[in-house]
Design an enzyme around this catalytic site. Structure first.
Site, PDB file in Angstrom:
ATOM      1  N   LYS A 190      47.913  44.173  42.345  1.00 47.55           N
ATOM      2  CA  LYS A 190      48.092  42.801  41.840  1.00 47.55           C
ATOM      3  C   LYS A 190      48.451  41.923  43.020  1.00 47.55           C
ATOM      4  O   LYS A 190      48.973  42.420  44.025  1.00 47.55           O
ATOM      5  CB  LYS A 190      49.251  42.761  40.825  1.00 47.55           C
ATOM      6  CG  LYS A 190      49.130  41.640  39.837  1.00 47.55           C
ATOM      7  CD  LYS A 190      48.276  42.032  38.651  1.00 47.55           C
ATOM      8  CE  LYS A 190      47.978  40.850  37.756  1.00 47.55           C
ATOM      9  NZ  LYS A 190      47.323  41.289  36.508  1.00 47.55           N
ATOM     10  N   ASP A 246      44.060  35.881  37.072  1.00 49.80           N
ATOM     11  CA  ASP A 246      45.208  36.081  36.190  1.00 49.80           C
ATOM     12  C   ASP A 246      45.716  34.652  35.918  1.00 49.80           C
ATOM     13  O   ASP A 246      44.935  33.699  36.072  1.00 49.80           O
ATOM     14  CB  ASP A 246      46.269  36.966  36.879  1.00 49.80           C
ATOM     15  CG  ASP A 246      47.301  37.531  35.906  1.00 49.80           C
ATOM     16  OD1 ASP A 246      47.007  38.536  35.240  1.00 49.80           O
ATOM     17  OD2 ASP A 246      48.405  36.941  35.776  1.00 49.80           O
TER      18      ASP A 246
HETATM   19  N1  GLU Z   1      44.554  39.943  35.364  1.00 52.10           N
HETATM   20  C1  GLU Z   1      43.885  40.753  34.421  1.00 52.10           C
HETATM   21  C2  GLU Z   1      44.806  41.841  33.933  1.00 52.10           C
HETATM   22  O1  GLU Z   1      45.987  41.612  33.803  1.00 52.10           O
HETATM   23  C3  GLU Z   1      42.514  41.245  34.901  1.00 52.10           C
HETATM   24  C4  GLU Z   1      42.512  42.031  36.162  1.00 52.10           C
HETATM   25  C5  GLU Z   1      41.123  42.376  36.689  1.00 52.10           C
HETATM   26  O2  GLU Z   1      40.127  42.049  36.051  1.00 52.10           O
HETATM   27  O3  GLU Z   1      41.072  42.978  37.780  1.00 52.10           O
HETATM   28  O4  GLU Z   1      44.430  42.928  33.609  1.00 52.10           O
END
Ligand code: GLU
Length: 459
Positions: free
Chosen positions: A132, A172
């Site tokens: 992340k 996100d």
């Molecule tokens: N931010 C999204 C999540 O919390 C998607 C992450 C992604 O597609 O890599 O899963």
């Protein structure tokens, strides 16, 4: 010592060490504790997880990069923000997870999100590790030019740490199609390479159809499977949805398609209550308001007489959006938006299902109240996994140079959500926690990653 006591001693020393090693990171401690509690029976049954110190290893990020991002605002004044990428675990695939741009972003928030992502990604059954990233940059109120300059400068540094087989970020909170576009453009220019290094790209330049819809649709598919499991469905159900961003918009869309009624939507300024229901025209209004005009949800109440706007009260000890009577509740805004007080309100309103669209929106106390009162509860790492799963499908299309139809992607998304649903129930049953989706999700995700870590040796 009796079993319960052994458990308590392990718990104390593990959590104490974690807190000592990551002081002040309360969101991270909260996310770890939830998984820890669920997997204790697994650790007790399997000596290899203890002897290999899997828990101790899994909570330590493989790598964290933190960097300065400078950019020029529209007045010619230099601005400074902090950027991060937390590369949490790559045992089952390249790091994968979104980027969050929000003033609240700090290391604790990104470690909690990265930690959740490990298990969520494992549950998708695709080969995706967990990561992340993001920044304390606030896109709210910024001009397009400012957002572009920030994104470009952010990518100038981030590009050194990612790659389409190394780490594949996505969006996100605060990072949508516009931001992905600016970051992707800069990556392509720096690397002189058109690769699938980010997901959530525009469909005309490598993106997958259904990726924007996937988290919200997936959440509602998952909830529908939960209801089907008890011989019920979303048809005719009154639903509370919080948020009005990407996840909430497509959750509302799918609820409407399945015959449910949605009476709320929110943003950081407050929430609207529309007892007449948000229909598809009103949903289109919300999409234009949020995605194009970037306005506030209060404008919805100016537009529709059936709605009332309630401004957010930060000093309140609860969130009144959860005090309305509903059959199902879908927190799709942000972490810790639904506390014990809110959970009690939902229970009093006879809620039957709470499924998380956001990451960790329910506090641990709220989860306990919901589960103690027999409310079906789905943790985000299972119920919101459709977004990252479809990112995985975008990666497959990019690797193979293909482009699937929306029907094809949607079909695969439904299969993935059904598998996650069934795997959660199966894992829960194996460890005597029948119908407990939270334990099931944590256990199934943990076992997959833990086994991969052990198989690959001490790293
Ligand atoms: N931010 C999204 C999540 O919390 C998607 C992450 C992604 O597609 O890599 O899963």
């Amino acid at each position: 010592m009796e079993n319960g006591q052994v458990q308590r001693v392990m718990e104390d020393s593990f959590m104490n060490r974690l807190k000592k090693n990551s002081p002040g990171e309360s969101e991270f401690h909260q996310a770890v504790y939830e998984v820890y509690e669920s997997v204790l029976p697994v650790i007790e049954r399997h000596e290899e997880y203890r002897s290999n110190q899997v828990l101790e290893r899994i909570v330590e990020p493989e790598r964290i990069v933190s960097f300065r991002v400078t950019w020029m605002d529209d007045n010619g004044v230099p601005q400074v923000n902090r950027g991060y990428r937390v590369q949490m675990n790559s045992a089952i695939g390249p790091y994968k997870g979104g980027l969050r741009f929000h003033p609240s972003v700090n290391q604790s928030i990104l470690k909690f999100l990265g930690f959740e992502q490990i298990f969520k990604n494992a549950l998708t059954s695709l080969p995706l590790g967990g990561g992340k990233g993001g920044s304390n940059f606030d896109p709210k109120g910024k001009s397009d030019g400012e957002v572009m300059r920030f994104c470009q400068n952010f990518m100038l540094e981030l590009s050194k740490h990612i790659g389409h087989r190394i780490d594949i970020p996505a969006g996100d909170i605060g990072v949508g199609g516009r931001e992905i576009g600016y970051m992707y453009g800069m990556y392509r220019k720096i690397e002189n390479q058109f690769s699938g290094v980010l997901t959530g790209k525009g469909v005309k330049w490598g993106g997958s159809l259904i990726r924007p819809e996937a988290t919200g649709y997936g959440l509602i598919y998952f909830s529908q499977y939960m209801l089907q499991n008890i011989g019920d469905s979303l048809e005719g159900k009154t639903c509370i949805v919080s948020g009005s961003g990407n996840v909430a918009q497509y959750a509302i869309e799918k609820i409407l398609e399945l015959g449910g009624k949605v009476i709320t939507a929110s943003d950081s300024s407050g929430y609207i209550l529309d007892e007449a229901g948000i229909d598809s025209d009103k949903l289109e209004y919300i999409k234009a308001l949020k995605n194009e005009r970037r306005g506030r949800i209060s404008e919805y109440a100016d537009q529709y007489a059936s709605a009332t706007f309630f401004p957010a009260d930060r000093s309140a000890d609860h969130n009144p959006i959860w005090a309305h009577k509903a059959d199902c509740a879908f927190p799709c805004a942000t972490q810790n938006e639904l506390n014990a007080h809110d959970a009690n309100n939902l229970v009093q309103g006879n809620v039957m299902l709470v499924a998380e669209g956001a990451n960790m929106p329910c506090t641990p106390e709220a989860i306990n109240i919901l589960r103690d009162n027999g409310v079906m509860y789905a943790p985000g790492k299972a119920s919101n996994a459709g977004g990252v799963a479809t990112s995985g499908l975008e990666m497959v299309q990019n690797y193979s140079g293909s482009h699937w139809t929306s029907e094809e992607v949607d079909r695969r998304l439904q299969v993935i959500m059904k598998n996650i649903h069934d795997n959660c129930l199966h894992a829960a049953q194996t460890y005597n926690s029948n119908n407990d989706y939270m334990s099931g999700a944590n256990i199934a995700g943990f076992i997959k990653v833990a086994d991969a870590m052990i198989a690959q040796g001490l790293l």
